[in-house]
Design an enzyme around this catalytic site. Structure first.
Site, PDB file in Angstrom:
ATOM      1  N   ASN A 151       0.888  -1.253  -0.130  1.00 56.45           N
ATOM      2  CA  ASN A 151       0.231  -0.061   0.113  1.00 56.45           C
ATOM      3  C   ASN A 151       0.821   1.240  -0.213  1.00 56.45           C
ATOM      4  O   ASN A 151       0.467   2.287  -0.252  1.00 56.45           O
ATOM      5  CB  ASN A 151      -0.870   0.044   1.112  1.00 56.45           C
ATOM      6  CG  ASN A 151      -0.245  -0.304   2.465  1.00 56.45           C
ATOM      7  OD1 ASN A 151       0.392  -1.140   2.625  1.00 56.45           O
ATOM      8  ND2 ASN A 151      -0.190   0.916   3.366  1.00 56.45           N
ATOM      9  N   GLN A 179      -4.951  -3.875  -1.872  1.00 58.36           N
ATOM     10  CA  GLN A 179      -4.770  -2.890  -2.847  1.00 58.36           C
ATOM     11  C   GLN A 179      -4.454  -3.367  -4.248  1.00 58.36           C
ATOM     12  O   GLN A 179      -4.265  -2.781  -5.410  1.00 58.36           O
ATOM     13  CB  GLN A 179      -3.384  -2.206  -2.614  1.00 58.36           C
ATOM     14  CG  GLN A 179      -3.240  -1.516  -1.302  1.00 58.36           C
ATOM     15  CD  GLN A 179      -3.878   0.076  -1.421  1.00 58.36           C
ATOM     16  OE1 GLN A 179      -4.412   0.471  -2.311  1.00 58.36           O
ATOM     17  NE2 GLN A 179      -4.131   0.530  -0.133  1.00 58.36           N
ATOM     18  N   SER A 199     -11.138  -4.702   0.775  1.00 53.20           N
ATOM     19  CA  SER A 199     -11.625  -3.540   1.454  1.00 53.20           C
ATOM     20  C   SER A 199     -12.711  -2.744   0.601  1.00 53.20           C
ATOM     21  O   SER A 199     -11.905  -2.330  -0.519  1.00 53.20           O
ATOM     22  CB  SER A 199     -10.489  -3.003   2.277  1.00 53.20           C
ATOM     23  OG  SER A 199     -11.305  -1.676   2.826  1.00 53.20           O
ATOM     24  N   GLY A 200     -13.710  -2.276   0.930  1.00 48.20           N
ATOM     25  CA  GLY A 200     -14.698  -1.628   0.165  1.00 48.20           C
ATOM     26  C   GLY A 200     -14.188  -0.241  -0.240  1.00 48.20           C
ATOM     27  O   GLY A 200     -14.065   0.322  -1.290  1.00 48.20           O
ATOM     28  N   HIS A 201     -13.279   0.405   0.729  1.00 47.29           N
ATOM     29  CA  HIS A 201     -12.918   1.718   0.636  1.00 47.29           C
ATOM     30  C   HIS A 201     -11.735   2.008  -0.359  1.00 47.29           C
ATOM     31  O   HIS A 201     -11.421   3.139  -0.684  1.00 47.29           O
ATOM     32  CB  HIS A 201     -12.959   2.765   1.837  1.00 47.29           C
ATOM     33  CG  HIS A 201     -11.853   2.521   2.611  1.00 47.29           C
ATOM     34  ND1 HIS A 201     -10.797   3.352   2.836  1.00 47.29           N
ATOM     35  CD2 HIS A 201     -11.594   1.556   3.771  1.00 47.29           C
ATOM     36  CE1 HIS A 201      -9.924   3.095   3.853  1.00 47.29           C
ATOM     37  NE2 HIS A 201     -10.475   1.727   4.054  1.00 47.29           N
ATOM     38  N   THR A 240     -25.468  -7.890  13.509  1.00 51.00           N
ATOM     39  CA  THR A 240     -26.614  -7.772  12.410  1.00 51.00           C
ATOM     40  C   THR A 240     -25.640  -7.381  11.146  1.00 51.00           C
ATOM     41  O   THR A 240     -25.051  -6.297  11.131  1.00 51.00           O
ATOM     42  CB  THR A 240     -27.705  -6.692  13.106  1.00 51.00           C
ATOM     43  OG1 THR A 240     -28.057  -7.305  14.279  1.00 51.00           O
ATOM     44  CG2 THR A 240     -28.672  -6.591  11.651  1.00 51.00           C
ATOM     45  N   CYS A 328      -1.356   6.868   6.309  1.00 53.22           N
ATOM     46  CA  CYS A 328      -2.932   6.556   7.052  1.00 53.22           C
ATOM     47  C   CYS A 328      -3.005   5.804   8.396  1.00 53.22           C
ATOM     48  O   CYS A 328      -3.997   5.697   8.772  1.00 53.22           O
ATOM     49  CB  CYS A 328      -3.673   5.749   5.896  1.00 53.22           C
ATOM     50  SG  CYS A 328      -2.907   4.183   5.531  1.00 53.22           S
TER      51      CYS A 328
HETATM   52  C1  PLP Z   1      -3.022  -3.049   2.417  1.00 56.10           C
HETATM   53  C2  PLP Z   1      -4.156  -2.696   3.436  1.00 56.10           C
HETATM   54  N1  PLP Z   1      -4.489  -3.746   4.322  1.00 56.10           N
HETATM   55  C3  PLP Z   1      -5.478  -3.442   5.172  1.00 56.10           C
HETATM   56  C4  PLP Z   1      -6.066  -2.116   5.124  1.00 56.10           C
HETATM   57  C5  PLP Z   1      -7.061  -1.834   6.124  1.00 56.10           C
HETATM   58  O1  PLP Z   1      -8.522  -1.702   5.733  1.00 56.10           O
HETATM   59  P1  PLP Z   1      -9.600  -1.049   6.245  1.00 56.10           P
HETATM   60  O2  PLP Z   1      -9.594   0.423   6.341  1.00 56.10           O
HETATM   61  O3  PLP Z   1     -10.786  -1.605   5.427  1.00 56.10           O
HETATM   62  O4  PLP Z   1      -9.527  -1.864   7.650  1.00 56.10           O
HETATM   63  C6  PLP Z   1      -5.494  -0.893   4.250  1.00 56.10           C
HETATM   64  C7  PLP Z   1      -6.135   0.323   4.611  1.00 56.10           C
HETATM   65  O5  PLP Z   1      -5.391   1.202   4.731  1.00 56.10           O
HETATM   66  C8  PLP Z   1      -4.545  -1.482   3.268  1.00 56.10           C
HETATM   67  O6  PLP Z   1      -4.065  -0.542   2.744  1.00 56.10           O
END
Ligand code: PLP
Length: 381
Positions: A151, A179, A199-201, A240, A328
């Site tokens: 990432n 990623q 991961s959704g976002h 839920t 982050c």
């Molecule tokens: C490689 C990686 N793994 C895990 C995560 C964590 O994801 P989440 O924010 O959905 O918990 C991220 C988010 O920054 C990520 O880039």
């Protein structure tokens, strides 16, 4: 605003927003309720599971919705580690030293609970190999851990080769593929991994939704729940279900399937533009990470002699949003553990590097303005 931090999070796609809004308003029934509006929610969740599983290429029974990749990483690692130990297979794990905190901190938790973890640094070419995993293994090794795409520096890891070697050796293999879903053109379901996480976002759906795909290589390696309660998600993940976000995630995967080739071509084009601009910029820079195996939309640059935290503030004042190496995780800038793993002898690099990541809305002009801003900042303007 110039947003170049898509590896941190992506904006939500309009169609995903519409799907979620519709479910929030019209689909409030509890999926566990036995009357019609409950059953409707349950059916829609099952349809979402089938649709995502099909697009990834895995059986829908192997797919569990979670609150995000952090939960899925914690869950998969803890379950497999404890189950293997319970079966008397051992307590040693081999993992890359460049995992996301949601993997690294879970491994640290396992270490506090009697497991041993060997952390592998990238080799002198900045790469990982199945050979390195084999060499770090010993009697009592139970599992291997390697992310698909880093990432922070955008390195692509050879998870197919590592997974095949893990399978031959009989170890479980965990892949954080967060990623990778929209940055490589792999058939994600064919990665030989016992656990795979999304991961959704990071794919234009909201924060707070993700998934775990669990496909053990031996039957006794059952999945053990992390959350106990009402027995949702086939008794594996209680709580839920978040119907609107699950449906939104399915929409994001549908769009990903339709647009992936286009997105990848767009990133390749942007990467070329970025490289050409940097070459003529006069900036003293070096690229971080594996120079050969890398995605086109995540770039980590070392700006020699420039403190990343200062640059971030200056860029923020110009309405340009990017991250430093490790931004982050805790909202603060500190020396990047990932750059420390890549460049143990170059401490300046750890806090003089910026991460730039592109998304589908990024334009050439955004990148040009970003590079121009760096040049101006360097000139003290
Ligand atoms: C490689 C990686 N793994 C895990 C995560 C964590 O994801 P989440 O924010 O959905 O918990 C991220 C988010 O920054 C990520 O880039």
């Amino acid at each position: 605003m110039i947003y170049l931090d898509y590896a941190a999070t992506t904006p939500i796609d309009d169609e995903v927003v519409e799907t979620i809004q519709d479910a929030l308003v019209h689909n409030f029934g509890n999926p566990s309720s036995i009357y019609r509006i409950g059953k409707k929610s349950k059916r829609q969740i099952q349809n979402a599971r089938t649709s995502i599983a099909e697009s990834i290429g895995v059986p829908d029974k192997s797919l569990f919705f979670t609150s995000g990749a952090t939960e899925a990483n914690n869950w998969a690692l803890r379950s497999q580690a404890y189950q293997a130990r319970k079966l008397g297979l051992g307590n040693h794990i081999v993992a890359t030293a460049i995992e996301h905190p949601s993997v690294k901190e879970e491994l640290a938790f396992l270490e506090q609970n009697g497991f041993q973890v060997s952390y592998l640094k990238p080799d002198s070419n900045g790469a990982y190999t199945a050979e390195a995993f084999r060499n770090a293994s010993q009697a009592g090794t139970i599992g291997w851990v390697a992310m698909a795409v880093n990432n922070e520096v955008g390195s692509i890891l050879p998870v197919f080769e590592i997974g095949q070697a893990a399978q031959v050796a009989g170890y479980w293999f965990h892949v954080d593929a967060v990623q990778a879903f929209q940055t490589v053109d792999w058939d994600m379901g064919s990665i030989p991994a016992t656990s795979l996480v999304a991961s959704g976002h990071k794919i234009y759906a909201p924060k707070g939704i993700g998934l775990l795909i669990y496909r053990p290589w031996r039957e006794e390696m059952i999945l053990n729940p992390l959350l106990h309660g009402g027995g949702q998600e086939a008794k594996q993940r209680s709580g839920t279900e978040n119907t609107p976000y699950i449906l939104g995630l399915a929409k994001a995967f549908e769009l990903l399937k339709q647009e992936r080739a286009e997105r990848l071509a767009h990133y390749a084009h942007l990467a070329q533009h970025f490289k050409a601009l940097l070459e003529t910029s006069g900036l003293a820079i070096a690229m971080n990470g594996d120079p050969h195996n890398r995605v086109n939309n995540i770039h980590s640059i070392w700006l020699l002699g420039q403190e990343a935290s200062r640059l971030l503030i200056q860029l923020d004042l110009r309405d340009i949003y990017i991250s430093a190496g490790s931004a982050c995780s805790a909202g603060s800038v500190s020396d990047s553990p990932i750059l420390q793993a890549y460049y143990p002898e170059e401490p300046d690099r750890w806090h003089e590097s910026l991460r730039v990541s592109f998304g589908k809305q990024t334009s050439e002009e955004d990148i040009t303005q970003f590079v121009n801003a760096l040049i101006q900042i360097q000139k003290g303007r």
